[in-house]
Design an enzyme around this catalytic site. Structure first.
Site, PDB file in Angstrom:
ATOM      1  N   MET A 399       0.833  -1.206   0.000  1.00 32.86           N
ATOM      2  CA  MET A 399       0.000   0.000   0.000  1.00 32.86           C
ATOM      3  C   MET A 399       0.870   1.259   0.000  1.00 32.86           C
ATOM      4  SD  MET A 399      -3.175  -0.946  -0.020  1.00 32.86           S
ATOM      5  CE  MET A 399      -4.059   0.496   0.592  1.00 32.86           C
ATOM      6  N   THR A 687       4.157   2.118   7.309  1.00 35.89           N
ATOM      7  CA  THR A 687       4.792   3.201   6.545  1.00 35.89           C
ATOM      8  C   THR A 687       3.914   3.706   5.409  1.00 35.89           C
ATOM      9  OG1 THR A 687       5.929   1.533   5.206  1.00 35.89           O
ATOM     10  CG2 THR A 687       7.126   2.442   7.085  1.00 35.89           C
ATOM     11  N   CYS A 688       3.040   2.844   4.900  1.00 29.69           N
ATOM     12  CA  CYS A 688       2.174   3.290   3.803  1.00 29.69           C
ATOM     13  C   CYS A 688       1.165   4.326   4.281  1.00 29.69           C
ATOM     14  CB  CYS A 688       1.462   2.105   3.173  1.00 29.69           C
ATOM     15  SG  CYS A 688       0.677   1.011   4.361  1.00 29.69           S
ATOM     16  N   PHE A 689       0.835   4.301   5.580  1.00 29.76           N
ATOM     17  CA  PHE A 689      -0.116   5.267   6.132  1.00 29.76           C
ATOM     18  C   PHE A 689       0.543   6.257   7.087  1.00 29.76           C
ATOM     19  CE2 PHE A 689      -2.661   1.336   5.420  1.00 29.76           C
ATOM     20  CZ  PHE A 689      -3.408   1.804   4.348  1.00 29.76           C
TER      21      PHE A 689
END
Length: 720
Positions: A399, A687-689
């Site tokens: 993501m 880390t994607c959010f």
């Protein structure tokens, strides 16, 4: 106004110059040496004007001579030149700053000795009495409004006289003088200002080049107010367009003229090293509050109509990034649509596969570089699809976090000295191309693709290169009708300042050579050639034909230095840069990239360097915690006590990068979430959010210990 315009030629008859035989000591053509009595003309000499100005300060009633002077001076271009023009100097003075060829106003110039002891280019001299001009404008600001109205009326006559008249160098000098007038700070002057800008924007390419060179000779305190006045004019024109005039008038010539002159000033400013003012001072707040994405779409469909995208110097980097993202997202959607249509045509009875809508990169950690290179060449026609990365044998759906990790690990490996792709300079903290005869074009192509993919997928990279590299990249621009980059060798004009970021020691040596006061030929015994190391061998390369037989002297050392710089930054790395730029433009060839200046492209790729934990805390949100909770207070205390490098590693642990986004902390949307795990577990990160999952630690020591372990072992751990 019309009567004044008719009378002005009769008034100017008294100002005709005397013959050369009677001029004598007045041959300088400056008002310093003008000995005519005040009864013969209302134009005053510098000394007389200064006396009248001092008299006015003592007694404000002593205004008569000053008022007549201003009335006469601004009533015609002839009077402006007669009073403020000085004789052409025997030797052209070189500007204090190093200049380069301006993209919009390229011309051939001759190397001369610079006051900065660097290779410089000669600029034409406006031949104006700067001291007198500055004094005239300073005094004018303290005069009564009636005098200022007289000045405006006179300038109106000036500009009316220029209608349908062939422009001369004298006229360009008058524009150069008038545009510096501080009276244009006031709204009451905008009608006159608009006509001045219209005539300046309508100048021929030759006269624009001349005006650009003259503007480059201004000091920063004289240059900055011109830009400020233009911003005020543009902002107020946009703000009051519905009240003051019809929209058609604005788009026909008011705004195009003002923005055209602003772009001219920006181009002149960019031709100087260092610039007179920052490129950010050309950003216009009113323009950046508009829907520039819609403007961009209109510009692409109707390029001949007026559009703000014709003047990108006024856009902030945030606006430019928004336009680039819009163009990239539109291209991704278009590519996905084409892929779905292709699948349906080929196999109409089957459901289309969504996997082919993405650029799918599958790599093994143990063979990261080779797998990545193979995957990129395999999918080279899909580079403009949304990127999705998978590490073989590892669970997780990408993501965004896995993509960030892939970029980080791949760059770290490919930049290792063993691969001999780019060389890192400890002093400048910049990477540059390795010059040798070995074929590393595939690795450099991959580095270029990574930079292009980073721009295309809004990823920031920790890869700092000298600004000259980004200038070379932007010199190869895509066409408006296609996303294919135009063929170009990527050679640009370079300066000693550019070379300092590549090889500071050699740059220092060249600077010492330019400063040397002895006999260069006898003391150095050098020729027009350069020694180049190539995998243990030293090759001697002539800088010019027959260079090995041409001695270096005091007279030709500036040419020698410039040739060395050009060889090091252009010729010696020509093959390497072509592979690198081909990779970059294969992955990212947005038309909107042409809006960027080199420094903006660097920030777009690398992000904003430098941050503080205090700023991060201001924009942090919480889920399951409040800012007053004990664990949260422990967190910020521990983070504030970490070293700067550890703080950067914390940011990387939580977000996948250690740089601030272009739009600032708010865009990062950093969140601390209460983890549903016991306090003997380590923190985790999405880390994607940009999320930190923090267990409810009961004391500061435990939190510090667990957080440090997580930060130091972040690769492939707790990342989703």
């Amino acid at each position: 106004m019309e009567d004044g315009s008719k009378k002005s030629p009769q008034k100017l008859k008294k100002l005709q110059p005397q013959s050369a035989s009677t001029s004598g000591r007045r041959s300088t053509a400056s008002c310093y040496g003008d000995r005519r009595s005040d009864s013969e003309s209302s134009l005053l000499t510098f000394k007389t004007f200064k006396l009248e100005a001092d008299r006015f300060k003592e007694n404000h009633k002593s205004l008569s001579k000053l008022e007549k002077f201003y009335e006469k001076l601004f009533n015609s271009f002839e009077a402006l030149n007669k009073c403020l023009k000085r004789k052409q100097p025997k030797r052209q003075r070189t500007v204090d700053s190093t200049t380069e060829k301006c993209p919009a106003t390229t011309t051939t110039t001759t190397p001369v000795k610079s006051t900065t002891n660097e290779h410089s280019q000669q600029l034409s001299d406006p031949c104006t009495d700067r001291k007198f001009l500055i004094l005239i404008y300073q005094v004018m600001q303290d005069l009564p409004d009636q005098v200022k109205k007289t000045v405006l009326l006179g300038m109106t006559n000036c500009l009316l006289q220029q209608n349908d008249k062939k422009t001369t160098e004298e006229d360009v000098r008058a524009y150069y003088i008038l545009v510096q007038n501080p009276i244009f700070e006031e709204c009451d002057s905008y009608v006159v200002f608009s006509h001045l800008l219209k005539q300046m924007a309508s100048l021929s390419a030759h006269h624009k080049l001349q005006l650009s060179q003259w503007l480059r000779r201004l000091s920063t305190p004289r240059f900055r107010p011109i830009v400020s006045n233009l911003h005020l004019f543009i902002t107020r024109s946009i703000k009051y367009e519905t009240r003051s005039m019809k929209q058609q008038t604005l788009t026909d010539w008011w705004l195009p003229s003002a923005l055209g002159v602003l772009q001219l000033l920006n181009d002149a400013n960019n031709c100087l090293k260092p610039r007179l003012i920052s490129f950010r001072e050309f950003y216009n707040d009113a323009i950046n509050q508009m829907d520039l994405v819609k403007e961009f779409d209109n510009w692409k469909s109707s390029p001949l109509e007026f559009n703000f995208c014709q003047y990108p110097c006024s856009f902030t980097l945030v606006s430019k990034q928004r336009i680039i993202r819009h163009e990239q997202e539109a291209e991704m959607v278009h590519n996905a649509k084409d892929e779905l249509e292709t699948q349906i045509r080929r196999r109409p009875t089957r459901l289309p596969s969504t996997g082919k809508l993405f650029l799918n990169i599958q790599v093994r950690r143990q063979h990261l570089l080779q797998d990545s290179l193979d995957q990129i060449f395999l999918h080279k026609n899909d580079l403009k699809k949304k990127l999705r990365v998978e590490f073989v044998g590892e669970p997780g759906f990408d993501m965004g976090g896995i993509t960030k990790e892939w970029f980080l690990l791949l760059l770290r490996q490919i930049l290792h000295p063993d691969y001999n792709t780019l060389v890192y300079n400890e002093k400048t903290r910049c990477y540059w191309f390795v010059h040798n005869s070995s074929d590393n074009s595939s690795d450099l192509f991959l580095v270029g693709v990574l930079l292009g993919l980073a721009v295309y997928n809004n990823i920031t990279l920790h890869l700092r290169m000298p600004v000259i590299c980004y200038r070379k990249l932007l010199s190869i621009r895509p066409t408006r009708s296609t996303t294919t980059a135009l063929p170009s060798h990527g050679h640009v004009t370079c300066t000693l300042d550019d070379f300092r970021l590549v090889d500071p020691e050699m740059a220092h040596g060249l600077e010492e050579l330019l400063l040397y006061e002895g006999n260069v030929e006898e003391d150095f015994d050098l020729r027009f050639e350069v020694d180049d190391q190539d995998i243990g061998r030293v090759n001697t390369i002539p800088l010019i034909p027959n260079g090995s037989h041409i001695p270096l002297t005091n007279h030709n050392r500036h040419q020698y230095v410039q040739l060395i710089i050009d060889y090091k930054l252009n010729q010696s790395v020509h093959k390497q840069f072509l592979a690198f730029s081909r990779g970059f433009h294969t992955a990212s060839s947005s038309v909107a990239l042409s809006f960027l200046c080199p420094e903006e492209l660097e920030v777009l790729i690398c992000g904003v360097v430098g941050f503080s934990i205090v700023d991060l805390r201001k924009f942090t949100t919480y889920k399951g915690y409040t800012c007053e909770d004990e664990t949260i207070r422990y967190l910020w205390q521990v983070l504030s006590e970490l070293s700067h490098s550890k703080q950067r590693r914390f940011l990387h642990f939580c977000t996948g990068g250690d740089r601030i986004p272009v739009s600032g902390w708010k865009e990062l949307n950093f969140t601390v979430i209460k983890a549903p795990t016991p306090d003997n577990m380590l923190p985790m990160a999405h880390t994607c959010f940009n999320q930190l999952l923090l267990p409810a630690y009961t004391n500061k020591q435990t939190l510090a210990h667990k957080l440090t372990i997580a930060i130091d072992n972040a690769e492939g751990f707790g990342l989703e």
